[in-house]
Design a protein around this motif. Structure first.
Motif, PDB file in Angstrom:
ATOM      1  N   PHE A   1      99.038 -36.229 -50.946  1.00 33.78           N
ATOM      2  CA  PHE A   1      99.832 -36.057 -52.009  1.00 33.78           C
ATOM      3  C   PHE A   1     100.173 -37.226 -52.752  1.00 33.78           C
ATOM      4  CE2 PHE A   1     100.449 -32.266 -49.397  1.00 33.78           C
ATOM      5  CZ  PHE A   1     100.340 -31.309 -50.529  1.00 33.78           C
ATOM      6  N   GLU A   2      99.721 -38.546 -52.387  1.00 38.56           N
ATOM      7  CA  GLU A   2      99.876 -39.853 -53.189  1.00 38.56           C
ATOM      8  C   GLU A   2      99.276 -39.508 -54.409  1.00 38.56           C
ATOM      9  OE1 GLU A   2     102.060 -43.136 -53.143  1.00 38.56           O
ATOM     10  OE2 GLU A   2     101.777 -41.768 -51.230  1.00 38.56           O
ATOM     11  N   PRO A   3      98.110 -39.296 -54.771  1.00 38.18           N
ATOM     12  CA  PRO A   3      97.718 -39.348 -56.080  1.00 38.18           C
ATOM     13  C   PRO A   3      98.436 -38.009 -57.055  1.00 38.18           C
ATOM     14  CG  PRO A   3      95.742 -39.263 -54.793  1.00 38.18           C
ATOM     15  CD  PRO A   3      96.944 -39.082 -53.914  1.00 38.18           C
ATOM     16  N   LEU A   4      98.867 -37.055 -56.354  1.00 38.78           N
ATOM     17  CA  LEU A   4      99.408 -35.862 -57.072  1.00 38.78           C
ATOM     18  C   LEU A   4     100.855 -36.330 -57.349  1.00 38.78           C
ATOM     19  CD1 LEU A   4      97.228 -34.162 -55.824  1.00 38.78           C
ATOM     20  CD2 LEU A   4      98.782 -32.261 -55.574  1.00 38.78           C
ATOM     21  N   HIS A   5     101.396 -37.300 -56.705  1.00 39.84           N
ATOM     22  CA  HIS A   5     102.742 -37.967 -57.036  1.00 39.84           C
ATOM     23  C   HIS A   5     102.626 -38.745 -58.367  1.00 39.84           C
ATOM     24  CE1 HIS A   5     106.497 -39.661 -56.736  1.00 39.84           C
ATOM     25  NE2 HIS A   5     106.177 -40.809 -56.572  1.00 39.84           N
ATOM     26  N   VAL A   6     101.398 -39.279 -58.317  1.00 34.51           N
ATOM     27  CA  VAL A   6     101.204 -40.281 -59.538  1.00 34.51           C
ATOM     28  C   VAL A   6     101.191 -39.280 -60.865  1.00 34.51           C
ATOM     29  CG1 VAL A   6      99.434 -41.694 -60.844  1.00 34.51           C
ATOM     30  CG2 VAL A   6      99.997 -41.981 -58.693  1.00 34.51           C
ATOM     31  N   HIS A   7     100.355 -38.178 -60.729  1.00 32.31           N
ATOM     32  CA  HIS A   7     100.482 -37.167 -61.740  1.00 32.31           C
ATOM     33  C   HIS A   7     101.689 -36.657 -62.140  1.00 32.31           C
ATOM     34  CE1 HIS A   7      99.327 -33.064 -63.236  1.00 32.31           C
ATOM     35  NE2 HIS A   7      98.690 -33.746 -64.261  1.00 32.31           N
ATOM     36  N   VAL A   8     102.443 -36.168 -61.167  1.00 31.71           N
ATOM     37  CA  VAL A   8     103.823 -35.608 -61.341  1.00 31.71           C
ATOM     38  C   VAL A   8     104.641 -36.335 -62.176  1.00 31.71           C
ATOM     39  CG1 VAL A   8     105.106 -36.049 -59.258  1.00 31.71           C
ATOM     40  CG2 VAL A   8     105.231 -33.700 -60.400  1.00 31.71           C
ATOM     41  N   GLU A   9     104.640 -37.723 -61.849  1.00 35.86           N
ATOM     42  CA  GLU A   9     105.372 -38.508 -62.557  1.00 35.86           C
ATOM     43  C   GLU A   9     105.319 -38.612 -63.847  1.00 35.86           C
ATOM     44  OE1 GLU A   9     105.015 -42.464 -60.855  1.00 35.86           O
ATOM     45  OE2 GLU A   9     106.675 -42.276 -59.619  1.00 35.86           O
ATOM     46  N   LYS A  10     104.129 -38.439 -64.237  1.00 33.76           N
ATOM     47  CA  LYS A  10     103.713 -38.375 -65.956  1.00 33.76           C
ATOM     48  C   LYS A  10     104.159 -36.864 -66.419  1.00 33.76           C
ATOM     49  CE  LYS A  10     102.334 -41.137 -67.792  1.00 33.76           C
ATOM     50  NZ  LYS A  10     102.805 -42.283 -68.539  1.00 33.76           N
ATOM     51  N   VAL A  11     103.952 -35.818 -65.602  1.00 37.33           N
ATOM     52  CA  VAL A  11     104.400 -34.662 -65.916  1.00 37.33           C
ATOM     53  C   VAL A  11     105.818 -34.596 -66.165  1.00 37.33           C
ATOM     54  CG1 VAL A  11     104.571 -31.999 -65.128  1.00 37.33           C
ATOM     55  CG2 VAL A  11     102.548 -33.287 -64.653  1.00 37.33           C
ATOM     56  N   MET A  12     106.478 -35.134 -65.313  1.00 37.19           N
ATOM     57  CA  MET A  12     108.101 -35.079 -65.246  1.00 37.19           C
ATOM     58  C   MET A  12     108.297 -35.856 -66.817  1.00 37.19           C
ATOM     59  SD  MET A  12     109.315 -33.165 -63.435  1.00 37.19           S
ATOM     60  CE  MET A  12     110.999 -33.284 -63.606  1.00 37.19           C
ATOM     61  N   GLU A  13     107.648 -36.825 -67.263  1.00 35.42           N
ATOM     62  CA  GLU A  13     107.755 -37.622 -68.229  1.00 35.42           C
ATOM     63  C   GLU A  13     107.866 -36.382 -69.561  1.00 35.42           C
ATOM     64  OE1 GLU A  13     106.058 -41.202 -71.029  1.00 35.42           O
ATOM     65  OE2 GLU A  13     105.573 -41.320 -68.801  1.00 35.42           O
ATOM     66  N   CYS A  14     106.965 -35.465 -69.572  1.00 33.08           N
ATOM     67  CA  CYS A  14     106.844 -34.550 -70.644  1.00 33.08           C
ATOM     68  C   CYS A  14     108.026 -33.698 -70.565  1.00 33.08           C
ATOM     69  CB  CYS A  14     105.780 -33.937 -70.374  1.00 33.08           C
ATOM     70  SG  CYS A  14     104.128 -34.565 -70.374  1.00 33.08           S
ATOM     71  N   VAL A  15     108.497 -33.359 -69.288  1.00 30.61           N
ATOM     72  CA  VAL A  15     109.591 -32.250 -69.309  1.00 30.61           C
ATOM     73  C   VAL A  15     110.811 -32.943 -69.681  1.00 30.61           C
ATOM     74  CG1 VAL A  15     110.708 -31.179 -67.301  1.00 30.61           C
ATOM     75  CG2 VAL A  15     108.354 -31.167 -67.143  1.00 30.61           C
ATOM     76  N   GLY A  16     110.914 -34.199 -69.082  1.00 35.41           N
ATOM     77  CA  GLY A  16     112.120 -35.053 -69.611  1.00 35.41           C
ATOM     78  C   GLY A  16     112.317 -35.199 -71.041  1.00 35.41           C
ATOM     79  N   LEU A  17     111.491 -34.711 -71.771  1.00 37.66           N
ATOM     80  CA  LEU A  17     111.488 -34.890 -73.115  1.00 37.66           C
ATOM     81  C   LEU A  17     111.858 -33.427 -73.857  1.00 37.66           C
ATOM     82  CD1 LEU A  17     108.359 -37.260 -74.152  1.00 37.66           C
ATOM     83  CD2 LEU A  17     110.905 -37.639 -74.367  1.00 37.66           C
TER      84      LEU A  17
END
Length: 224
Positions: A13-29
């Motif tokens: 799940f380490e690589p998925l964590h990298v991806h979800v951080e960018k996803v949450m950047e989208c959600v945060g906007l």
């Protein structure tokens, strides 16, 4: 060995964590976009949406790199298909944020004051679902690093219930908001009513993707 292959050796799940951080950047906007519409600050909205499009594109790049890297040749403690499914649902969240950016900029739409407060409350309920799903992803990462020790798994399963309750609350808020929207049919154009209905529906899709992610995690954990 690329960076994601090395991460997979540490935790699936380490690589998925990298991806979800960018996803949450989208959600945060998402909330700032709605705030800009509410406050009739269309120049701000344009700048925010550009950042959404940029973050979503970067999330896509990470997603594609992970898909190409998910190893087939060494042991993983979870099924490759589960990882790919988890990745897709994370990506669906970023896609919904991008779709909202498109919908909110199709025209200079005005958020009616009569539903402004309820609309922002709905936005907040949806973001809460996403934030809880993100927290769940982190908990599963910890559980995987612990070898899916029972206490770690139980904490993840409890968090899944919290995600589902939050999504249910967002559905209730959406229903109330939609009812309020259609009472304005004599005050705003039918085009604007249907556009807002579409926008609120896309917010619902964002929350649904987060809940679906939680459901996939449950199936993964309970089928071990």
């Amino acid at each position: 060995m690329n960076k994601f292959a090395a991460m997979f050796r540490k935790s699936p799940f380490e690589p998925l964590h990298v991806h979800v951080e960018k996803v949450m950047e989208c959600v945060g906007l998402v909330r700032p976009m709605f705030e800009a519409v509410r406050d009739v600050k269309y120049a701000d909205l344009e700048n925010i949406t550009k950042n959404v499009f940029k973050a979503e594109h970067e999330a896509d790049i990470i997603k594609d790199e992970i898909r190409q890297t998910i190893p087939k040749t060494f042991y993983l403690p979870v099924l490759r298909g589960d990882l790919l499914g988890h990745l897709k649902l994370q990506d669906d969240m970023a896609d919904s944020a991008e779709d909202l950016a498109y919908l909110l900029t199709i025209k200079k739409i005005v958020l009616p004051k009569a539903i402004s407060e309820l609309a922002m409350k709905y936005v907040d309920t949806v973001i809460r679902v996403c934030e809880l799903a993100n927290k769940l992803t982190e908990q599963v990462r910890v559980a995987a690093e612990d070898g899916f020790e029972p206490n770690s798994v139980e904490r993840a399963l409890e968090l899944i219930k919290t995600v589902e309750k939050a999504e249910w609350e967002s559905d209730r808020c959406n229903y109330k908001l939609s009812q309020a929207l259609f009472t304005l049919e004599n005050e705003i154009s039918a085009v604007d009513i249907m556009l807002w209905f579409k926008i609120f529906g896309e917010l619902g899709s964002l929350a649904n993707s987060a809940e679906s992610l939680a459901d996939r995690v449950r199936r993964m954990l309970t089928s071990r």
